[in-house]
Scaffold this motif. Structure first.
Motif, PDB file in Angstrom:
ATOM      1  N   CYS A 185      44.417  45.017  32.834  1.00 14.67           N
ATOM      2  CA  CYS A 185      43.919  44.021  33.793  1.00 14.67           C
ATOM      3  C   CYS A 185      45.054  43.197  34.390  1.00 14.67           C
ATOM      4  O   CYS A 185      45.102  42.974  35.613  1.00 14.67           O
TER       5      CYS A 185
ATOM      6  N   MET B  42      46.346  43.129  38.232  1.00 16.72           N
ATOM      7  CA  MET B  42      46.427  41.873  38.980  1.00 16.72           C
ATOM      8  C   MET B  42      47.750  41.808  39.743  1.00 16.72           C
ATOM      9  O   MET B  42      47.781  41.488  40.937  1.00 16.72           O
TER      10      MET B  42
ATOM     11  N   PHE C  52      40.584  42.257  38.805  1.00 14.65           N
ATOM     12  CA  PHE C  52      41.764  41.394  38.720  1.00 14.65           C
ATOM     13  C   PHE C  52      42.532  41.354  40.035  1.00 14.65           C
ATOM     14  O   PHE C  52      43.479  40.576  40.171  1.00 14.65           O
TER      15      PHE C  52
ATOM     16  N   THR D 129      41.428  38.033  40.827  1.00 14.22           N
ATOM     17  CA  THR D 129      42.231  37.072  40.057  1.00 14.22           C
ATOM     18  C   THR D 129      43.591  36.884  40.709  1.00 14.22           C
ATOM     19  O   THR D 129      44.121  35.768  40.781  1.00 14.22           O
TER      20      THR D 129
ATOM     21  N   THR E   9      41.830  31.203  48.127  1.00 17.37           N
ATOM     22  CA  THR E   9      41.587  31.556  46.724  1.00 17.37           C
ATOM     23  C   THR E   9      40.116  31.800  46.361  1.00 17.37           C
ATOM     24  O   THR E   9      39.841  32.681  45.542  1.00 17.37           O
TER      25      THR E   9
ATOM     26  N   ALA F 139      37.494  34.744  43.732  1.00 16.08           N
ATOM     27  CA  ALA F 139      36.389  34.513  42.796  1.00 16.08           C
ATOM     28  C   ALA F 139      35.158  35.320  43.199  1.00 16.08           C
ATOM     29  O   ALA F 139      34.440  35.866  42.346  1.00 16.08           O
TER      30      ALA F 139
ATOM     31  N   ILE G 168      35.679  38.896  42.062  1.00 16.61           N
ATOM     32  CA  ILE G 168      35.520  39.045  40.615  1.00 16.61           C
ATOM     33  C   ILE G 168      34.046  39.120  40.242  1.00 16.61           C
ATOM     34  O   ILE G 168      33.607  40.022  39.515  1.00 16.61           O
TER      35      ILE G 168
END
Length: 515
Positions: free
Chosen positions: A72, A76, A199, A202, A338, A342, A345
């Motif tokens: 993960c 990322m 990720f 993320t 950002t 989320a 995810i």
């Protein structure tokens, strides 16, 4: 998981394909066509192995905790490293490198030229080389290449670095797809693929916060080097450290996992028998290579990959500038981007869980494409002064990853035969490159700051993607029914141990496609 048994191997039925070999276990052991899993079972004595539910759960927990966290974090960085360019674009990179005209668009595309050039060769090397070690070496190299971007001072230098970054990252996604098919059962693969791919979201959160912190800190306190160079150095050096850890920690397969006992290694192989795929085969098989190109579903995968990545190629390189176009400052664009991470995810984990739970990955993953389509329509339809509404439209875009990841996991689950699997994975990711090459050029400088034509292109692409998903779902349902009819015929005989004989999904009638 139900108990499983290891049985004798039936005589050969097709010498040309060598799908099975003679009944003598020694012949099987030394056959180049025997999967590593079958060799391991025979070396263990060929005795029946029973795995009860408690043992299976224990093994799954062990595998999850030892494999998933590092996979993960690496994934990322895989996303963060190639999108660092977008953050840097509003931190002074354009001015320092004297980028003019469509120079920036070409830098966005050049990553995918490198990825495209090396994707098929690296796919073949992933089959022949130790999987864990080969992947780790390329993780280290991509971190080193990214760090070198901090030394770039003109457009030509940036071109070279972006191209080599694409080359060095080409092994990561197909390598992770192979690891997933190797370690987890069909029912587990969808959710695991969605977890490590989530990720990317993320990365969007972490990358935006780090870039914002560096930008604000540099503005208030100054820095010895330009802020955008700090971002490249920080991400690159951290990636190198992850690659070193990956090299020593992630095994090439179950048989050399140092964190499993000798008995558990065999059990870890046995628990994936249900996949009808084995754990790996080093032999290149021409008939499987040809089957990959003649299988219609391969081209449905390719088409989806191209049309889904045209939007991704544009947005991933221009999201900071798109948010500025909504009426926010350059610094705010770093921070306000950002929440999209989320959304991605949540969308990926939710669609992965529901898809595996109900056995309908394609159905639930299509919801993400619909959400992204709605978001793009909001960006076009809402008034220019509706900054918040258009920003919310952008936040819905990252949900589109659900179906791309669902099809990526289906390469692990639904494509059998190791040569065929690596070939289809390479074609899927080559198409991914093509889409991402096209994407940045839909965002033309003359259309700034709203980029309306680019957003319209994205809307059309998502419509094509939904039609493609429906086609794939229909095809797999039809094939499962066809195979059921074959198995129901009076003369049908199941070959012993055929799960580990490296058969393709089309020639193995016991193989059922996940939906």
């Amino acid at each position: 998981m139900t108990s499983t048994e290891v049985n004798s191997v039936q005589p050969a039925v097709d010498p040309e394909k060598d799908a099975t070999v003679g009944a003598d276990p020694k012949i099987v052991k030394h056959s180049h066509d025997a999967d590593e899993a079958l060799k391991a079972v025979l070396e263990a004595g060929g005795q029946a192995i029973t795995i009860d539910d408690e043992t299976n759960r224990r093994l799954l927990r062990t595998i999850d905790w030892h494999m998933m966290p590092l996979m993960c974090v690496v994934y990322m960085m895989n996303y963060l490293d190639k999108t660092t360019l977008s953050y840097a674009s509003v931190m002074g990179l354009k001015e320092d490198l004297h980028l003019v005209g469509d120079n920036y668009q070409w830098l966005g595309s050049l990553f995918y030229f490198g990825y495209l050039a090396w994707e098929y060769p690296t796919g073949q090397l992933l089959q022949r080389m130790p999987l864990g070690k080969y992947s780790a070496v390329w993780i280290i190299l991509w971190g080193a290449v990214l760090s070198c971007f901090a030394a770039v001072h003109n457009f030509s230098g940036a071109v070279a670095i972006r191209f080599m970054l694409g080359v060095s990252e080409a092994a990561v996604t197909p390598g992770f797809a192979l690891l997933t098919s190797q370690w987890w059962t069909k029912r587990e693969q969808g959710s695991r693929t969605n977890i490590w791919f989530s990720f990317n979201g993320t990365a969007q959160i972490v990358g935006g916060l780090v870039a914002y912190g560096i930008a604000v800190g540099s503005r208030k306190h100054g820095s010895l080097i330009e802020p955008w160079k700090v971002v490249f150095l920080a991400n690159g050096l951290f990636t190198i450290a992850l690659g070193v850890l990956f090299f020593f920690y992630i095994p090439d397969n179950q048989l050399n996992a140092r964190w499993l006992s000798k008995e558990d290694r065999i059990k870890a192989v046995e628990r994936v028998r249900v996949n009808q795929q084995g754990i790996g085969n080093k032999s290149f098989k021409w008939y499987q290579f040809k089957e990959a190109f003649t299988d219609p579903i391969t081209w449905a995968f390719v088409g989806y990959s191209v049309f889904s990545q045209i939007p991704n190629g544009g947005i991933s390189n221009f999201f900071s500038q798109l948010i500025v176009g909504f009426g926010y400052t350059a610094e705010q664009s770093l921070l306000y981007g950002t929440p999209g991470g989320a959304v991605q995810i949540v969308a990926l984990i939710l669609s992965g869980y529901l898809g595996d739970y109900y056995g309908q990955r394609l159905l639930f993953s299509s919801g993400g494409v619909i959400a992204a389509l709605v978001g793009m329509i909001l960006i076009i339809a809402l008034p220019v002064d509706n900054h918040v509404g258009r920003l919310i439209g952008y936040y819905l875009f990252p949900a589109c990853a659900t179906s791309f990841v669902a099809l990526l996991s289906m390469i692990s689950t639904n494509v059998a035969g190791y040569t065929k699997k690596t070939t289809v994975a390479a074609l899927y990711l080559i198409s991914y490159c093509v889409g991402n090459l096209i994407g940045p050029h839909t965002f033309r400088p003359k259309d700034a700051p709203r980029y309306v034509p680019a957003v319209i292109v994205i809307v059309v692409c998502f419509g094509v993607c939904l039609a493609d998903l429906a086609l794939i779902w229909w095809w797999y349902r039809r094939e499962n029914r066809r195979k059921a009819r074959i198995r129901a015929q009076p003369g049908y005989v199941k070959l012993e141990n055929q799960e580990f004989l490296d058969l393709t999904d089309r020639e193995n009638h016991e193989f059922e496609y996940a939906l």
